[in-house]
Design a protein around this motif. Structure first.
Motif, mmCIF file in Angstrom:
data_model
loop_
_atom_site.group_PDB
_atom_site.id
_atom_site.type_symbol
_atom_site.label_atom_id
_atom_site.label_comp_id
_atom_site.label_asym_id
_atom_site.label_seq_id
_atom_site.Cartn_x
_atom_site.Cartn_y
_atom_site.Cartn_z
ATOM 1 N N PHE A 28 0.817 -1.211 0.000
ATOM 2 C CA PHE A 28 0.000 0.000 0.000
ATOM 3 C C PHE A 28 0.852 1.263 0.000
ATOM 4 O O PHE A 28 0.853 2.010 -0.963
ATOM 5 C CB PHE A 28 -0.977 -0.023 1.182
ATOM 6 C CG PHE A 28 -1.868 1.170 1.219
ATOM 7 C CD1 PHE A 28 -2.885 1.304 0.292
ATOM 8 C CD2 PHE A 28 -1.667 2.167 2.151
ATOM 9 C CE1 PHE A 28 -3.699 2.426 0.304
ATOM 10 C CE2 PHE A 28 -2.478 3.286 2.171
ATOM 11 C CZ PHE A 28 -3.499 3.406 1.249
ATOM 12 N N GLN A 296 -15.027 3.841 -9.029
ATOM 13 C CA GLN A 296 -13.947 2.895 -9.306
ATOM 14 C C GLN A 296 -14.391 1.752 -10.202
ATOM 15 O O GLN A 296 -13.716 0.732 -10.296
ATOM 16 C CB GLN A 296 -13.414 2.334 -7.987
ATOM 17 C CG GLN A 296 -12.871 3.410 -7.075
ATOM 18 C CD GLN A 296 -12.495 2.880 -5.721
ATOM 19 O OE1 GLN A 296 -12.564 1.684 -5.484
ATOM 20 N NE2 GLN A 296 -12.098 3.762 -4.826
ATOM 21 N N LEU B 292 -3.939 5.286 9.192
ATOM 22 C CA LEU B 292 -3.482 4.584 7.980
ATOM 23 C C LEU B 292 -4.488 3.524 7.543
ATOM 24 O O LEU B 292 -4.783 3.364 6.352
ATOM 25 C CB LEU B 292 -2.146 3.902 8.262
ATOM 26 C CG LEU B 292 -0.921 4.538 7.667
ATOM 27 C CD1 LEU B 292 0.313 3.765 8.079
ATOM 28 C CD2 LEU B 292 -1.055 4.557 6.144
ATOM 29 N N VAL B 293 -5.015 2.791 8.529
ATOM 30 C CA VAL B 293 -5.989 1.751 8.221
ATOM 31 C C VAL B 293 -7.199 2.350 7.506
ATOM 32 O O VAL B 293 -7.651 1.869 6.467
ATOM 33 C CB VAL B 293 -6.433 1.019 9.515
ATOM 34 C CG1 VAL B 293 -7.626 0.129 9.243
ATOM 35 C CG2 VAL B 293 -5.284 0.205 10.061
ATOM 36 N N ILE B 294 -7.702 3.462 8.069
ATOM 37 C CA ILE B 294 -8.862 4.122 7.469
ATOM 38 C C ILE B 294 -8.513 4.616 6.058
ATOM 39 O O ILE B 294 -9.252 4.406 5.096
ATOM 40 C CB ILE B 294 -9.322 5.320 8.336
ATOM 41 C CG1 ILE B 294 -9.676 4.849 9.734
ATOM 42 C CG2 ILE B 294 -10.483 6.040 7.681
ATOM 43 C CD1 ILE B 294 -10.957 4.110 9.845
ATOM 44 N N PHE B 295 -7.347 5.263 5.949
ATOM 45 C CA PHE B 295 -6.916 5.824 4.670
ATOM 46 C C PHE B 295 -6.835 4.718 3.604
ATOM 47 O O PHE B 295 -7.306 4.881 2.478
ATOM 48 C CB PHE B 295 -5.559 6.506 4.873
ATOM 49 C CG PHE B 295 -4.970 7.086 3.631
ATOM 50 C CD1 PHE B 295 -5.652 8.059 2.921
ATOM 51 C CD2 PHE B 295 -3.726 6.673 3.173
ATOM 52 C CE1 PHE B 295 -5.105 8.607 1.772
ATOM 53 C CE2 PHE B 295 -3.173 7.211 2.025
ATOM 54 C CZ PHE B 295 -3.865 8.172 1.325
ATOM 55 N N SER B 296 -6.275 3.578 3.990
ATOM 56 C CA SER B 296 -6.074 2.515 2.991
ATOM 57 C C SER B 296 -7.404 1.957 2.488
ATOM 58 O O SER B 296 -7.448 1.322 1.443
ATOM 59 C CB SER B 296 -5.220 1.399 3.587
ATOM 60 O OG SER B 296 -5.914 0.759 4.626
ATOM 61 N N THR B 298 -9.907 3.780 1.593
ATOM 62 C CA THR B 298 -10.546 4.664 0.620
ATOM 63 C C THR B 298 -9.757 4.786 -0.680
ATOM 64 O O THR B 298 -10.273 5.332 -1.642
ATOM 65 C CB THR B 298 -10.716 6.083 1.210
ATOM 66 O OG1 THR B 298 -9.424 6.568 1.568
ATOM 67 C CG2 THR B 298 -11.606 6.073 2.421
ATOM 68 N N VAL B 299 -8.535 4.280 -0.691
ATOM 69 C CA VAL B 299 -7.732 4.443 -1.913
ATOM 70 C C VAL B 299 -8.044 3.320 -2.902
ATOM 71 O O VAL B 299 -8.015 2.151 -2.554
ATOM 72 C CB VAL B 299 -6.230 4.445 -1.564
ATOM 73 C CG1 VAL B 299 -5.391 4.434 -2.826
ATOM 74 C CG2 VAL B 299 -5.889 5.659 -0.727
ATOM 75 N N PRO B 300 -8.383 3.670 -4.134
ATOM 76 C CA PRO B 300 -8.744 2.637 -5.115
ATOM 77 C C PRO B 300 -7.561 1.732 -5.468
ATOM 78 O O PRO B 300 -6.407 2.169 -5.428
ATOM 79 C CB PRO B 300 -9.196 3.441 -6.338
ATOM 80 C CG PRO B 300 -8.817 4.840 -6.097
ATOM 81 C CD PRO B 300 -8.547 5.023 -4.658
ATOM 82 N N GLN B 302 -6.544 0.761 -8.192
ATOM 83 C CA GLN B 302 -5.801 1.164 -9.378
ATOM 84 C C GLN B 302 -4.561 1.979 -9.009
ATOM 85 O O GLN B 302 -3.593 2.021 -9.759
ATOM 86 C CB GLN B 302 -6.693 1.981 -10.332
ATOM 87 C CG GLN B 302 -7.618 1.137 -11.175
ATOM 88 C CD GLN B 302 -8.817 0.646 -10.382
ATOM 89 O OE1 GLN B 302 -9.203 1.232 -9.391
ATOM 90 N NE2 GLN B 302 -9.423 -0.446 -10.830
ATOM 91 N N VAL B 303 -4.610 2.655 -7.856
ATOM 92 C CA VAL B 303 -3.466 3.456 -7.446
ATOM 93 C C VAL B 303 -2.283 2.554 -7.075
ATOM 94 O O VAL B 303 -1.135 2.884 -7.314
ATOM 95 C CB VAL B 303 -3.855 4.366 -6.259
ATOM 96 C CG1 VAL B 303 -2.652 5.116 -5.731
ATOM 97 C CG2 VAL B 303 -4.926 5.347 -6.681
ATOM 98 N N THR B 304 -2.590 1.394 -6.493
ATOM 99 C CA THR B 304 -1.497 0.548 -6.017
ATOM 100 C C THR B 304 -1.134 -0.564 -6.997
ATOM 101 O O THR B 304 -0.144 -1.252 -6.792
ATOM 102 C CB THR B 304 -1.877 -0.095 -4.673
ATOM 103 O OG1 THR B 304 -3.082 -0.823 -4.840
ATOM 104 C CG2 THR B 304 -2.059 0.954 -3.605
ATOM 105 N N ILE B 329 -5.102 -6.242 1.063
ATOM 106 C CA ILE B 329 -4.933 -5.338 2.199
ATOM 107 C C ILE B 329 -6.093 -5.634 3.152
ATOM 108 O O ILE B 329 -7.256 -5.484 2.793
ATOM 109 C CB ILE B 329 -4.989 -3.864 1.752
ATOM 110 C CG1 ILE B 329 -3.873 -3.569 0.729
ATOM 111 C CG2 ILE B 329 -4.863 -2.945 2.949
ATOM 112 C CD1 ILE B 329 -2.487 -3.607 1.293
ATOM 113 N N SER B 331 -7.379 -4.202 5.718
ATOM 114 C CA SER B 331 -7.786 -3.099 6.599
ATOM 115 C C SER B 331 -9.202 -3.228 7.156
ATOM 116 O O SER B 331 -9.438 -3.015 8.339
ATOM 117 C CB SER B 331 -7.665 -1.780 5.846
ATOM 118 O OG SER B 331 -6.335 -1.555 5.524
#
Lengths: 364, 459
Positions: A28, A296, B292-296, B298-300, B302-304, B329, B331
């Motif tokens: 991540f 998405q 960090l857990v919360i943030f991870s 919401t990230v699509p 495709q970013v990773t 992940i 989370s």
């Protein structure tokens, strides 16, 4: 003693967290950093990336396909979220008076949400074939248009007649009085059947072909292909969302409605002044999750594949993939990364806005 | 305004109105349930059909008609002594009758019948079919019988006399063919001029070809299950790896199963440990990890995905199930486990701590055994999520065909069978087979799933 305990906790804490943190850091955090770096470079998955500054972003805003993907993604998210939220809310309010959605009904309503997007998309692809079932459903409606119109006219006419007659005698008779409505619909159905059997109104026999998927037509800012996908999404999500709203509705204390009624509020007014405000937390959750999920959207687009032209189905998520593994071209990781970050940023903006509003809501 | 002038409706009328409301509510409920289940029921019925794109769409068709099942079973018994799955085997001898009708006076011609040399369908079937019933079947006409009947023309009211002639055929397995093999299907065609119509046949005709002159059957020795589940049998037997001969559908299922089980195990380890630390242990940095857990969440993906693809590639794990397992992940599950542990009574742990146990012992012997309900819910969610996951297997596992996960395999089914005139019943059959494991889990654990999704959504 206490301090020692805390120190002990610190060591234990990090050890407990270690496996998860390793996974989170590699797949991540480092991934985000790398994507950000790639977005500033010229990279094709094989050579060494060389720094080119913001050029990818400049190229992105002048790339028609990207702009199209952005537009498709945003309109898809906006349209699907709006429709599914409104529909789920309306249905929940409609059926709220039934004691509770229990047992079998609940199971049925959850059924679409356990299906994989792949299986679901295949079923809808079949449904949306040019000569498929959806086409013949629409065809039937068009061919029977006069009979359907006569049905609607009869229902409306009989209903208005009943209400007007009742209002002469009594107060507080609603236009959609449910008992009258049963009679009106029954009469309307009987009338439609009689008209159909008597052949008094024309019934057409036109065979039509509708390209639901393989088309470049645009309807209300969004390609028709994506409208078809939207229909499928709504079909999958509305039942589940409806149960969410239902749970929210049933937690509203009845005393609030009684108070509104005593103040002389109509059922419409109490819907807007009691029901909607009480549902705000649920609605926020539903809207946010809906926006994030639809923004998405990828699986359906990929499974559509060659069944629809690229311009009619491309979304931001698919644009990223498309630039990473372009069919027959060399990977353009820089642009893919920049597009992915755009998508991530859009999502974060939505979450941020929701947080802001959510906090205000709590203070108010 | 004038509410004071007119009275409210009498109580019994209002009561009637109340009942009507209830009636509408249940009507809406049933209507919705019908739309939801109906869509799947219709799609399932289409997966059984010979032509799922037929128009008009029939709700009654041979595959769901018991009288046809009996005939199909009988033909299967005659063809290969197998009433369930039918076929054409040495010693097989079938009696198959066709009845043609023509207005009296019109010449009734004996149809030209044959067992055509035909592959069961497009796609891979064309490549793997090596035995043809036509090489083994001998068709002979054993007899005819005539009868007359009268029908009334609907428009003119005129009576028309018809001649109906039944042709009985015997289709037998040639004893001269030395290799004595079992053949899955026995196709059959009958060519007759358009002046006569096919009135009935032992088995309903699959389709009419060449402007109605050729009546064509895909298989006249299907057996009951071979008739009903034809597309299911075909999708399993026709999607094979051409180099190894493996049944791909089972391979895909196995891969998805491995991925799902692997992810569940990984998830349990990561999320129970991390969830406990976040819920119970007070130390510097815990807040940052939580953010960090919360943030991870919401990230699509495709970013990773580009970096994760490279990590997997550099480890040499592309096209393996491990790659799909490890990029997860956890989370959401960490968060759920944290919430569960927070509601767990502290006293028990404190008692154990006074007894001299350290954090790890407490976790292993006291906390974890008591966390079973939360672990089960998380395991169900993770299994379902992994089974249905499309993106990661799509990106990380692309070939050989036997390495794909189920959802990506479905995509390849769509590519080979789902065209404008494609074998859509095979595609649908694959889709329905793919949901069986999750369906079983849903039925077994529906209480957990339904309750959990409601609470999760509200948060």
């Amino acid at each position: 003693m206490k301090k020692a305990g805390v120190n002990h906790d610190t060591l234990a804490g990090w050890i407990f967290l270690a496996p998860f943190l390793v996974s989170l850091s590699v797949f991540f955090l480092w991934a985000i950093v790398r994507t950000a770096w790639f977005s500033l470079t010229d990279y094709d998955l094989f050579g060494t990336p060389s720094f080119i500054g913001l050029e990818n972003y400049v190229r992105l805003v002048s790339d028609d396909l990207f702009l199209l993907a952005l537009r498709n993604s945003i309109s898809f998210a906006a349209i699907v979220t709006t429709l599914q939220t409104v529909l789920a809310l309306l249905l929940a309010v409609l059926v709220n008076s039934a004691a509770r959605a229990k047992g079998l009904v609940r199971t049925v309503f959850y059924f679409p949400s356990i299906m994989s997007s792949a299986a679901m998309t295949l079923i809808f692809l079949w449904l949306f074939q040019r000569q498929g079932l959806m086409t013949s459903l629409v065809g039937n409606v068009i061919n029977l248009r006069w009979i359907i119109l006569s049905f609607v006219a009869t229902v409306a006419g009989v209903q208005v007649l009943q209400v007007v007659l009742a209002r002469r005698k009594y107060a507080e008779v609603g236009l959609f009085d449910p008992f009258f409505l049963i009679l009106s619909v029954a009469l309307g159905l009987a009338g439609a059947i009689v008209i159909r059997l008597g052949g008094w109104l024309p019934v057409y026999d036109e065979q039509l072909l509708i390209s639901w998927l393989n088309t470049k037509e645009v309807f209300l800012f969004m390609p028709r292909t994506l409208w078809s996908v939207a229909l499928m999404n709504i079909f999958t999500t509305v039942p589940t969302l409806m149960l969410l709203f239902l749970a929210g509705l049933q937690s509203i204390p009845g005393s609030l409605y009684d108070a509104a009624k005593m103040d002389g509020a109509s059922s419409m007014q109490s819907f807007f002044s009691v029901t909607l405000p009480s549902l705000t937390p649920v609605t926020f959750a539903v809207v946010t999750l809906g926006l994030i999920g639809t923004l998405q959207m990828f699986d359906q687009v990929a499974i559509l594949g060659a069944a629809a032209p690229l311009e009619s189905r491309i979304t931001l998520a698919y644009y990223t993939y498309y630039n990473t593994f372009p069919p027959g071209g060399s990977p353009n990781i820089g642009m893919a990364s920049a597009a992915a970050l755009t998508l991530g940023l859009l999502t974060l903006v939505i979450v941020f806005v929701q947080r802001q509003f959510g906090i205000k809501e709590r203070i108010g | 305004m004038n509410t004071t002038e007119r009275p409210l409706r009498p109580l019994n009328v209002l009561r009637r109105r109340q009942l009507a409301v209830l009636a509408w509510v249940y009507f809406v409920f049933i209507g919705l349930a019908t739309i939801i289940l109906g869509t799947f029921a219709i799609a399932f019925s289409a997966s059984l059909k010979d032509n799922p794109l037929e128009s008009p769409f029939r709700l009654i068709f041979p595959q769901i008609t018991p009288s046809v099942w009996i005939k199909a079973a009988d033909l299967g018994r005659q063809g290969a002594d197998n009433p369930w799955w039918g076929g054409f085997a040495p010693g097989g001898e079938l009696v198959f009758s066709l009845t043609y009708a023509a207005p009296a006076g019109v010449d009734l011609v004996t149809p030209e019948v044959e067992v055509p040399r035909r592959k069961p369908g497009s796609g891979l079937a064309a490549a793997i079919t090596t035995t043809f019933a036509s090489d083994y079947a001998i068709v002979e006409l054993t007899g005819t019988s005539d009868r007359f009947f009268v029908s009334t023309e609907p428009e003119t009211g005129q009576n028309i006399r018809w001649l109906a002639r039944t042709f009985d055929y015997k289709i037998s397995y040639s004893e001269e063919a030395g290799d004595n093999i079992w053949i899955e299907r026995l196709p059959f065609t009958a060519l007759a001029p358009r002046t006569q119509t096919l009135l009935e046949a032992t088995l309903p005709v699959t389709r009419m070809e060449r402007r109605g002159r050729v009546a064509s059957w895909n298989n006249i020795a299907p057996g009951a299950l071979g008739l009903i589940l034809n597309s299911y049998r075909r999708v399993i037997s026709e999607t094979v790896d051409l180099s190894s001969g493996d049944r791909l559908l089972f391979k895909w299922m196995g891969n998805s199963f491995q991925i799902a089980v692997g992810r569940v195990i990984l998830m349990i380890v990561l999320s129970s440990l991390a969830g406990y630390a976040l819920a119970r242990l007070q130390f510097r940095g815990v807040r940052l990890v939580f953010v960090l857990v919360i943030f991870s969440m919401t990230v699509p993906v495709q970013v990773t995905f580009i970096s994760n693809y490279l990590v997997v590639r550099d480890l040499g794990l592309l096209n393996s199930n491990w790659s799909v397992i490890m990029v997860m992940i956890a989370s959401v599950h960490v968060l759920l486990m944290k919430q569960y542990f927070e509601s767990f009574p502290r006293e028990i742990e404190e008692a154990a701590m006074i007894g001299g146990a350290n954090r790890f012992q407490i976790f292993l012997h006291i906390v974890l055994p008591n966390a079973k309900p939360a672990l089960i819910i998380n395991a169900i969610m993770a299994f379902q999520g992994a089974w249905n996951d499309f993106f990661w297997p799509f990106v990380l596992v692309t070939n050989p065909p036997s390495a794909l996960a189920m959802p990506v395999g479905l995509l390849s089914l769509r590519e080979s069978y789902g065209g404008g005139q494609g074998d859509w019943s095979l595609v649908l059959a694959g889709a329905f087979i793919s949901i069986v494991p999750v369906l079983i889990m849903f039925v077994l654990f529906q209480k957990y799933i339904v309750n959990n999704q409601v609470t999760e959504g509200i948060k």
